[in-house]
Design a protein around this motif. Structure first.
Motif, PDB file in Angstrom:
ATOM      1  N   ALA A  12       0.688  -1.338   0.001  1.00 18.53           N
ATOM      2  CA  ALA A  12       0.092  -0.002   0.048  1.00 18.53           C
ATOM      3  C   ALA A  12       0.906   1.227  -0.126  1.00 18.53           C
ATOM      4  O   ALA A  12       0.347   2.347  -0.570  1.00 18.53           O
ATOM      5  CB  ALA A  12      -0.894  -0.134   1.155  1.00 18.53           C
ATOM      6  N   LYS A  16       0.677   4.221  -2.668  1.00 17.50           N
ATOM      7  CA  LYS A  16       0.457   5.522  -2.378  1.00 17.50           C
ATOM      8  C   LYS A  16       1.628   6.544  -2.644  1.00 17.50           C
ATOM      9  O   LYS A  16       1.256   7.771  -3.211  1.00 17.50           O
ATOM     10  CB  LYS A  16       0.550   5.607  -0.741  1.00 17.50           C
ATOM     11  N   HIS A  28      -7.958  -4.122 -10.143  1.00 19.84           N
ATOM     12  CA  HIS A  28      -8.814  -4.144  -9.166  1.00 19.84           C
ATOM     13  C   HIS A  28      -9.978  -5.346  -9.367  1.00 19.84           C
ATOM     14  O   HIS A  28     -10.146  -5.892 -10.411  1.00 19.84           O
ATOM     15  CB  HIS A  28      -9.863  -2.814  -9.284  1.00 19.84           C
ATOM     16  N   THR A  40      -6.875   4.118  -9.657  1.00 20.18           N
ATOM     17  CA  THR A  40      -6.671   3.766  -8.190  1.00 20.18           C
ATOM     18  C   THR A  40      -7.140   4.852  -7.356  1.00 20.18           C
ATOM     19  O   THR A  40      -6.647   5.924  -7.487  1.00 20.18           O
ATOM     20  CB  THR A  40      -5.474   3.336  -7.851  1.00 20.18           C
ATOM     21  N   ALA A  41      -8.044   4.486  -6.552  1.00 22.59           N
ATOM     22  CA  ALA A  41      -8.515   5.740  -5.454  1.00 22.59           C
ATOM     23  C   ALA A  41      -8.154   5.329  -4.084  1.00 22.59           C
ATOM     24  O   ALA A  41      -7.705   5.900  -3.282  1.00 22.59           O
ATOM     25  CB  ALA A  41      -9.999   5.883  -5.618  1.00 22.59           C
ATOM     26  N   ASP A  42      -8.083   3.916  -3.808  1.00 23.69           N
ATOM     27  CA  ASP A  42      -7.725   3.346  -2.354  1.00 23.69           C
ATOM     28  C   ASP A  42      -6.468   2.263  -2.708  1.00 23.69           C
ATOM     29  O   ASP A  42      -6.667   1.060  -3.445  1.00 23.69           O
ATOM     30  CB  ASP A  42      -9.194   2.570  -2.186  1.00 23.69           C
ATOM     31  N   ALA A  45      -7.188  -1.393  -2.596  1.00 20.38           N
ATOM     32  CA  ALA A  45      -8.184  -1.967  -3.448  1.00 20.38           C
ATOM     33  C   ALA A  45      -7.409  -2.657  -4.798  1.00 20.38           C
ATOM     34  O   ALA A  45      -7.717  -3.451  -5.398  1.00 20.38           O
ATOM     35  CB  ALA A  45      -9.381  -1.062  -4.014  1.00 20.38           C
TER      36      ALA A  45
END
Lengths: 340, 283
Positions: A12, A16, A28, A40-42, A45
């Protein structure tokens, strides 16, 4: 070559890190069994361990629907469509999909170079990931191994407790600068074997394809084919398109759009007046397969099937391109191979 | 050969943007076919070869490829002979002089006129195949010193469907042209030859050592025309064929027009017959 160890819990952090610098597209989950490249937003995920996405990253450079121009019906003027440079980081791409992009690059650069594709393709960064072949993958048989890093700026190889992150290009180094990771000093993780193969080395495939034109396999494969064109739509190297005009509801203007098209569809070769130049499914199947294994290979020296297995996994009739090729191989090499 | 590297988009041309041209004249040829005279903006020349084609578009209707019917020797404007068979051609049929239309091209490989020079030129045109062949016919007529005799075989379904009837009459009266015409089914007042186009070929006076031939017609015609020409002893190397396929882009990208590995919009539409022999889907 610089290799780092990316602990599973820190994946992650990598996502990020990328998101702070670029738009990130990564695999995803989509529904229960499917995967798709999406923005990608999260970071949580993102799925790096997946068999294949429904569509390849092709959809970002050659969108399923793309405006070529906008026209004004009141004065017969038009404005060119404005494709945006990608500049995105594509995280978690499999080697066969990067190989497919390489082939699309050829198509849109060679001969008449096409601005739309080339603009959309500009600045794309690829961070590949290794994969565990399932029953449909056979990219190894067309020269593309799961840990093949060609075309990638960085590459992730799965370990039991994380990933080896390999930096491959100056772009990759620049993008990942600031991500503090320990070096990886272990051995190369073992490669996963393929379950599906083409039973002849690539070097012999050309001659076999040369003699395949009248083979009964085309008719055999067409017994169950419904001519839906799914194999074309999911193929990462299929680039054929149709162009149509769409008028706005105001009827004062509209757009000329191109959409993906497929040679398995009857209308693909139909001309005004009703003549269809590849009327039968056997002819269409032959055209599709020989496009991948002969016609385009003859001019570029590489197979245009990258062995992703998408056409086979998505086919409602279960038609396998590897089985078709193996049937041709079997007959040419006089080795018994079960009917497809 | 190998894979071409990705090039900078700045080096790429716009492939899909039309030039806005104007219809200057509309002349009805038959019930279904119309001849459009088209002018490019600023009096620009199209700069085509006989046998090439352009993509014509009407905004909101669509775009399709059409053969160029005029010879490049006739300058200033160009002509398109269009049969009304679909959505775009239906709308075109209602267009009048002054209408703006989009033009891309010229595209494809036309007739390699250099290889016809000094030779007798045999044109075999079936039906609407006369539209592109008229470009070559008038090219030869406008440069009489460059070519030998001009022999034209033209076949039509009926005498009512004959195209360019005024020009046919001129060709018939021209002492340097051997003009033959036949119809599949003549009306009661038809006094000319009746029968399919291949029935014209046995009666031709051909100099087989000094001949170049171009064939264009409906798909069904090619194999029969080829057989008739071969049985007269016409050499394969002296035969060219203009082929039809679905085309969208005209620039070798959209994939529709492929015959095996050949893009008709790039390698054709006019093929040298020895090339076609290697393309199993061609005829």
């Amino acid at each position: 070559m610089v290799r780092f160890f990316l602990e599973r819990d820190r994946v992650a952090d990598l996502v990020k890190h990328l998101m702070e610098r670029r738009t990130v597209y990564a695999p995803h989950r989509k529904g229960r069994r499917s995967f798709a490249f999406a923005r990608t937003a999260d970071p949580a995920a993102v799925v790096l361990d997946y068999p294949r996405t429904l569509h390849s990253v092709k959809k970002f450079f050659l969108p399923p629907r793309e405006e070529l121009l906008r026209f004004d019906l009141t004065d017969d003027t038009f404005a060119a469509g404005e494709p945006e440079p990608s500049g995105a980081a594509f995280l978690g791409v499999h080697s066969y999909d990067v190989a497919a992009v390489r082939r699309l690059d050829h198509n849109f650069s060679a001969g008449n170079a096409e601005r739309n594709y080339l603009v959309r393709r500009q600045g794309a960064v690829f961070i590949g990931v290794g994969f565990e072949p399932d029953k449909f993958h056979f990219s190894g048989s067309v020269g593309i191994e799961p840990d093949d890093t060609a075309g990638c700026d960085a590459f992730l190889t799965k370990l039991l407790d994380g990933y080896v992150l390999e930096i491959l290009t100056p772009t990759g180094r620049e993008l990942l600068k600031g991500l503090e990771l320990p070096p990886y000093e272990g051995n190369d993780p073992p490669a996963h074997p393929f379950q599906q193969h083409i039973y002849v080395p690539q070097s012999r495939l050309g001659r076999i394809m040369d003699k395949s034109y009248e083979h009964p396999v085309w008719a055999e494969a067409s017994r169950t084919c419904v001519g839906c064109g799914t194999c074309n739509l999911v193929c990462p190297t299929c680039y054929c398109f149709d162009v149509q005009d769409h008028v706005d509801i105001t009827a004062t203007g509209g757009s000329r759009e191109r959409t993906w098209d497929g040679c398995m569809l009857r209308g693909f070769s139909e001309v005004a007046g009703g003549e269809v130049f590849r009327e039968g499914l056997p002819e269409r199947q032959r055209h599709r397969v020989l496009r991948k294994f002969k016609y385009l290979s003859d001019t570029t020296g590489v197979p245009w099937c990258v062995g992703c297995g998408r056409c086979t996994a998505a086919c409602p009739a279960g038609i396998s391109i590897a089985n078709i090729v193996n049937r041709l191989v079997g007959d040419a090499e006089r080795t018994p191979v079960a009917p497809i | 050969m190998k894979l071409q590297d990705l090039i900078n988009p700045a080096a790429a041309k716009e492939l899909y943007l039309p030039v806005m041209a104007e219809i200057r004249d509309v002349r009805k040829l038959t019930e279904l076919e119309t001849l459009y005279t088209v002018a490019l903006p600023g009096g620009a020349e199209l700069g085509h070869q006989p046998g090439q084609f352009v993509a014509v578009s009407l905004f909101g209707v669509g775009e399709a490829p059409f053969s160029i019917s005029s010879s490049p020797t006739r300058r200033g404007v160009f002509e398109l002979g269009i049969r009304r068979v679909g959505m775009l051609t239906d709308v075109l049929a209602g267009c009048t002089a002054g209408r703006k239309i989009g033009i891309r091209g010229p595209f494809g490989r036309g007739i390699d006129v250099e290889r016809f020079k000094g030779k007798d030129v045999l044109i075999v045109a079936g039906g609407i195949g006369l539209v592109p062949m008229r470009s070559m016919i008038n090219y030869v007529l406008d440069r009489p010193g460059d070519f030998g005799r001009l022999i034209i075989c033209y076949g039509s379904r009926s005498d009512r469907e004959l195209l360019f009837t005024d020009e046919l009459e001129k060709w018939r009266r021209n002492p340097n042209v051997d003009f033959r015409v036949t119809v599949d089914r003549g009306s009661p007042d038809w006094t000319g030859h009746t029968g399919v186009i291949t029935t014209l070929i046995p009666g031709l006076n051909l100099d087989l050592d000094n001949l170049a031939c171009c064939v264009c017609g409906p798909p069904v015609m090619y194999r029969f025309a080829l057989l008739a020409l071969r049985s007269r002893g016409v050499k394969e190397k002296d035969i060219w064929m203009s082929l039809e396929r679905r085309m969208k882009c005209g620039v070798g990208k959209c994939g529709h027009c492929q015959i095996n590995g050949s893009y008709v919009c790039q390698d054709g539409p006019v093929y040298h017959y020895p090339e076609i022999k290697a393309l199993q889907e061609a005829l």
